[in-house]
Design a protein around this motif. Sequence first.
Motif, PDB file in Angstrom:
ATOM      1  N   GLU A   1     -46.254 -72.161   0.348  1.00 28.77           N
ATOM      2  CA  GLU A   1     -47.546 -72.722  -0.037  1.00 28.77           C
ATOM      3  C   GLU A   1     -48.190 -73.251   1.230  1.00 28.77           C
ATOM      4  O   GLU A   1     -47.592 -74.051   1.950  1.00 28.77           O
ATOM      5  CB  GLU A   1     -47.387 -73.858  -1.038  1.00 28.77           C
ATOM      6  N   ARG A   2     -49.391 -72.785   1.498  1.00 29.88           N
ATOM      7  CA  ARG A   2     -50.094 -73.277   2.679  1.00 29.88           C
ATOM      8  C   ARG A   2     -50.677 -74.662   2.421  1.00 29.88           C
ATOM      9  O   ARG A   2     -51.153 -74.946   1.330  1.00 29.88           O
ATOM     10  CB  ARG A   2     -51.203 -72.309   3.086  1.00 29.88           C
ATOM     11  N   THR A   3     -50.601 -75.513   3.437  1.00 31.63           N
ATOM     12  CA  THR A   3     -51.204 -76.837   3.378  1.00 31.63           C
ATOM     13  C   THR A   3     -52.149 -76.960   4.566  1.00 31.63           C
ATOM     14  O   THR A   3     -52.254 -76.049   5.386  1.00 31.63           O
ATOM     15  CB  THR A   3     -50.139 -77.935   3.456  1.00 31.63           C
ATOM     16  N   HIS A   4     -52.823 -78.092   4.660  1.00 33.48           N
ATOM     17  CA  HIS A   4     -53.703 -78.316   5.806  1.00 33.48           C
ATOM     18  C   HIS A   4     -52.858 -78.414   7.077  1.00 33.48           C
ATOM     19  O   HIS A   4     -52.120 -79.368   7.279  1.00 33.48           O
ATOM     20  CB  HIS A   4     -54.501 -79.604   5.610  1.00 33.48           C
ATOM     21  N   GLY A   5     -52.923 -77.376   7.893  1.00 32.16           N
ATOM     22  CA  GLY A   5     -52.217 -77.391   9.168  1.00 32.16           C
ATOM     23  C   GLY A   5     -50.777 -76.953   9.133  1.00 32.16           C
ATOM     24  O   GLY A   5     -50.064 -77.055  10.131  1.00 32.16           O
ATOM     25  N   GLY A   6     -50.323 -76.435   7.984  1.00 37.51           N
ATOM     26  CA  GLY A   6     -48.930 -76.028   7.922  1.00 37.51           C
ATOM     27  C   GLY A   6     -48.595 -75.295   6.645  1.00 37.51           C
ATOM     28  O   GLY A   6     -49.460 -74.721   5.991  1.00 37.51           O
ATOM     29  N   ALA A   7     -47.305 -75.314   6.290  1.00 35.55           N
ATOM     30  CA  ALA A   7     -46.844 -74.625   5.079  1.00 35.55           C
ATOM     31  C   ALA A   7     -45.574 -75.297   4.574  1.00 35.55           C
ATOM     32  O   ALA A   7     -44.827 -75.911   5.342  1.00 35.55           O
ATOM     33  CB  ALA A   7     -46.557 -73.146   5.361  1.00 35.55           C
ATOM     34  N   VAL A   8     -45.347 -75.181   3.262  1.00 41.76           N
ATOM     35  CA  VAL A   8     -44.123 -75.690   2.655  1.00 41.76           C
ATOM     36  C   VAL A   8     -43.402 -74.547   1.962  1.00 41.76           C
ATOM     37  O   VAL A   8     -44.017 -73.576   1.526  1.00 41.76           O
ATOM     38  CB  VAL A   8     -44.405 -76.827   1.642  1.00 41.76           C
ATOM     39  N   PHE A   9     -42.096 -74.685   1.859  1.00 45.23           N
ATOM     40  CA  PHE A   9     -41.280 -73.665   1.201  1.00 45.23           C
ATOM     41  C   PHE A   9     -41.552 -73.666  -0.293  1.00 45.23           C
ATOM     42  O   PHE A   9     -41.753 -74.710  -0.909  1.00 45.23           O
ATOM     43  CB  PHE A   9     -39.802 -73.940   1.459  1.00 45.23           C
ATOM     44  N   SER A  10     -41.568 -72.491  -0.887  1.00 47.09           N
ATOM     45  CA  SER A  10     -41.825 -72.360  -2.323  1.00 47.09           C
ATOM     46  C   SER A  10     -40.752 -71.488  -2.952  1.00 47.09           C
ATOM     47  O   SER A  10     -40.350 -70.472  -2.394  1.00 47.09           O
ATOM     48  CB  SER A  10     -43.210 -71.734  -2.563  1.00 47.09           C
ATOM     49  N   HIS A  11     -40.281 -71.924  -4.131  1.00 42.43           N
ATOM     50  CA  HIS A  11     -39.247 -71.180  -4.849  1.00 42.43           C
ATOM     51  C   HIS A  11     -39.615 -71.121  -6.317  1.00 42.43           C
ATOM     52  O   HIS A  11     -39.939 -72.152  -6.916  1.00 42.43           O
ATOM     53  CB  HIS A  11     -37.886 -71.856  -4.683  1.00 42.43           C
ATOM     54  N   HIS A  12     -39.593 -69.946  -6.917  1.00 40.43           N
ATOM     55  CA  HIS A  12     -39.981 -69.800  -8.319  1.00 40.43           C
ATOM     56  C   HIS A  12     -38.761 -69.899  -9.231  1.00 40.43           C
ATOM     57  O   HIS A  12     -37.773 -69.193  -9.046  1.00 40.43           O
ATOM     58  CB  HIS A  12     -40.675 -68.456  -8.552  1.00 40.43           C
ATOM     59  N   MET A  13     -38.847 -70.800 -10.202  1.00 46.10           N
ATOM     60  CA  MET A  13     -37.784 -70.938 -11.197  1.00 46.10           C
ATOM     61  C   MET A  13     -38.202 -70.197 -12.460  1.00 46.10           C
ATOM     62  O   MET A  13     -39.175 -70.561 -13.116  1.00 46.10           O
ATOM     63  CB  MET A  13     -37.532 -72.414 -11.536  1.00 46.10           C
TER      64      MET A  13
END
Length: 266
Positions: A54-66
């Motif tokens: 998931e893109r955020t302002h200035g970066g990204a976070v890990f995403s995992h679908h359950m």
Amino acid sequence: MYKNTLPVQRRAEILNHLKKNQFIRNSLLCEILNVSEATIRRDLEAMEKEGLVERTHGGAVFSHHMKLEPTYESSSEFHYEEKDAIGEATAKLLSSGDTVFINFGTTNTQVAKHLKKRNDLEDVTIITNNINVLFELQNSPGFNIILLGGNYRNHSHSSVGMITMRSLEGLHANKAIIGVDGISYKFGCTTPVETDAEISQKMIENTNGQLFIVADSSKWGVVSNYRVAPLIKISTLITDINFPIEAIKLLQNVSVDVIVANPAQI
């Protein structure tokens, strides 16, 4: 070092970093991979479309679908100490005279276990569809328990369905303690079961006050099929000491208070 690598190689490296750190800034990726910010943005856009980040302002976070819900028994065995600490920290947030919605989940069972130790509480009404919450508090003075009727769902030890929804129609609370299966920056709080999501949504809708989300650190970055609440609705997230610092900052930026429950300090 990485300047001439193929997109698939870069993206695999980005994913490795995110799995380890949960969050990474674009500027750091540019430095690590020795590529331009435009290249990083293209990589992250492609990875977001695949549901990997998931893109955020200035970066990204890990995403995992359950996709599938774990059983109550298997869930109760994972992160027990963290859930116990969350339960104790959350129990401290209630006051005499409160009316509180509590939904499904093993973390909320820990909340109930610690609530029954609160000898200072009087006239607290708990409205729940969580059978284990009833079992924990049934003989505790100071608590009035309203158990919502409905179809018993063994997978989550809770009541669900139309009868449960109708039972909620005339009930209101000043606080809600809601357990979720996933929480992410973009999609908020989610769960893989539609009936659970509907009940949680109704509890939140009928709460004229604070919404407490209880979720251990393993829930961060997890996205499931049904939304329970967007981040903007959350008053406070109660989580554990392994919740990523950068994730806490992201949540605080959208006005979500974060309580980090440390077993060693409770």
